[in-house]
Design an enzyme around this catalytic site. Structure first.
Site, PDB file in Angstrom:
ATOM      1  N   THR A   9     -30.076 -18.609 -38.642  1.00 48.98           N
ATOM      2  CA  THR A   9     -28.667 -18.563 -38.256  1.00 48.98           C
ATOM      3  C   THR A   9     -28.473 -19.352 -36.974  1.00 48.98           C
ATOM      4  OG1 THR A   9     -26.741 -17.144 -37.873  1.00 48.98           O
ATOM      5  CG2 THR A   9     -28.786 -16.451 -36.848  1.00 48.98           C
ATOM      6  N   ASN A  11     -25.619 -18.357 -35.360  1.00 48.32           N
ATOM      7  CA  ASN A  11     -24.649 -17.420 -34.792  1.00 48.32           C
ATOM      8  C   ASN A  11     -25.291 -16.643 -33.629  1.00 48.32           C
ATOM      9  OD1 ASN A  11     -23.295 -14.870 -34.386  1.00 48.32           O
ATOM     10  ND2 ASN A  11     -22.226 -15.177 -36.315  1.00 48.32           N
ATOM     11  N   ASP A  71     -27.876 -12.516 -45.531  1.00 46.31           N
ATOM     12  CA  ASP A  71     -26.562 -12.812 -46.069  1.00 46.31           C
ATOM     13  C   ASP A  71     -25.838 -11.486 -46.027  1.00 46.31           C
ATOM     14  OD1 ASP A  71     -24.706 -14.728 -47.080  1.00 46.31           O
ATOM     15  OD2 ASP A  71     -24.776 -13.674 -48.977  1.00 46.31           O
ATOM     16  N   ARG A 183     -26.929  -4.580 -40.878  1.00 46.36           N
ATOM     17  CA  ARG A 183     -27.978  -5.512 -40.477  1.00 46.36           C
ATOM     18  C   ARG A 183     -29.126  -4.759 -39.820  1.00 46.36           C
ATOM     19  NH1 ARG A 183     -24.997  -8.753 -38.046  1.00 46.36           N
ATOM     20  NH2 ARG A 183     -24.546  -9.972 -39.893  1.00 46.36           N
TER      21      ARG A 183
END
Length: 196
Positions: A9, A11, A71, A183
């Protein structure tokens, strides 16, 4: 074996959570930014797991290192489980989450509280250099609030209410959020598999 894991990622909000949760694994956790990876990976899977595996395998094949990918998305029951696997691309890739969140709130304007149920889903995939893969899944159940609240989260966090705390995931501090989040649960399960 290198003591590095690449987490697929760019992010930064996500990386903060991931590094906190995986801190005791004893690996250096690198983001795609950290390794200078900026190629686009086409996620055309039909499930959260398939998309996470596509990302993890693609980078593991190129880098010959352990790669984790996630995801995740929001499923709103009143909207037939949308945006689901399209959460990041919902209403267009460059649409701000403020607009996406307001759109969902507007879609639910006639929904009673018991019809506002939703969940965050996260699939974590791990790809090893030898081709072996693992996946885990975590979910958190809640409902869609009536307005954005909180400063700590990102994405859909400001509209996702957690009943047992009577606040949004954006109003939880990071430590609290990591304990209960989709998560957090999926990463904890993966951590057990990696360190087994």
């Amino acid at each position: 074996m290198s003591k590095r894991i690449i987490f697929a990622t760019g992010n930064e909000g996500k990386m903060k959570e991931v590094r906190m949760i995986l801190a005791d694994l004893g690996y250096e956790i690198l983001s795609l930014k950290d390794i200078g990876y900026d190629k686009e990976i086409i996620e055309d899977g039909k499930t959260f797991e398939e998309n996470a595996l596509i990302k993890a395998r693609t980078i593991a094949n190129e880098r010959n290192e352990i790669v984790l990918a996630d995801d995740s998305g929001l499923e709103v029951d009143y909207m037939d489980k949308q945006p689901g696997i399209y959460s990041a691309r919902f209403l267009g890739e460059d649409t701000s989450y403020r607009i996406k969140n307001q759109y969902i709130i507007d879609q639910l304007k006639d929904a009673k509280l018991e019809e506002r149920t939703a969940r965050f889903v996260c699939a974590i995939a791990c790809a090893f250099p030898d081709g072996k893969t693992l996946t885990t899944r975590g979910t958190i159940e809640g409902y869609i609030g009536y307005e954005e609240r909180g400063e700590n989260g990102f994405g859909y966090d400001p509209i996702f209410m957690v009943p047992e705390f009577n606040c949004t995931t954006s109003e939880l501090d990071l430590e609290q959020k990591n304990k209960i989040s989709h998560r957090g649960k999926a990463l904890e399960a993966m951590k057990k598999l990696i360190s087994a």
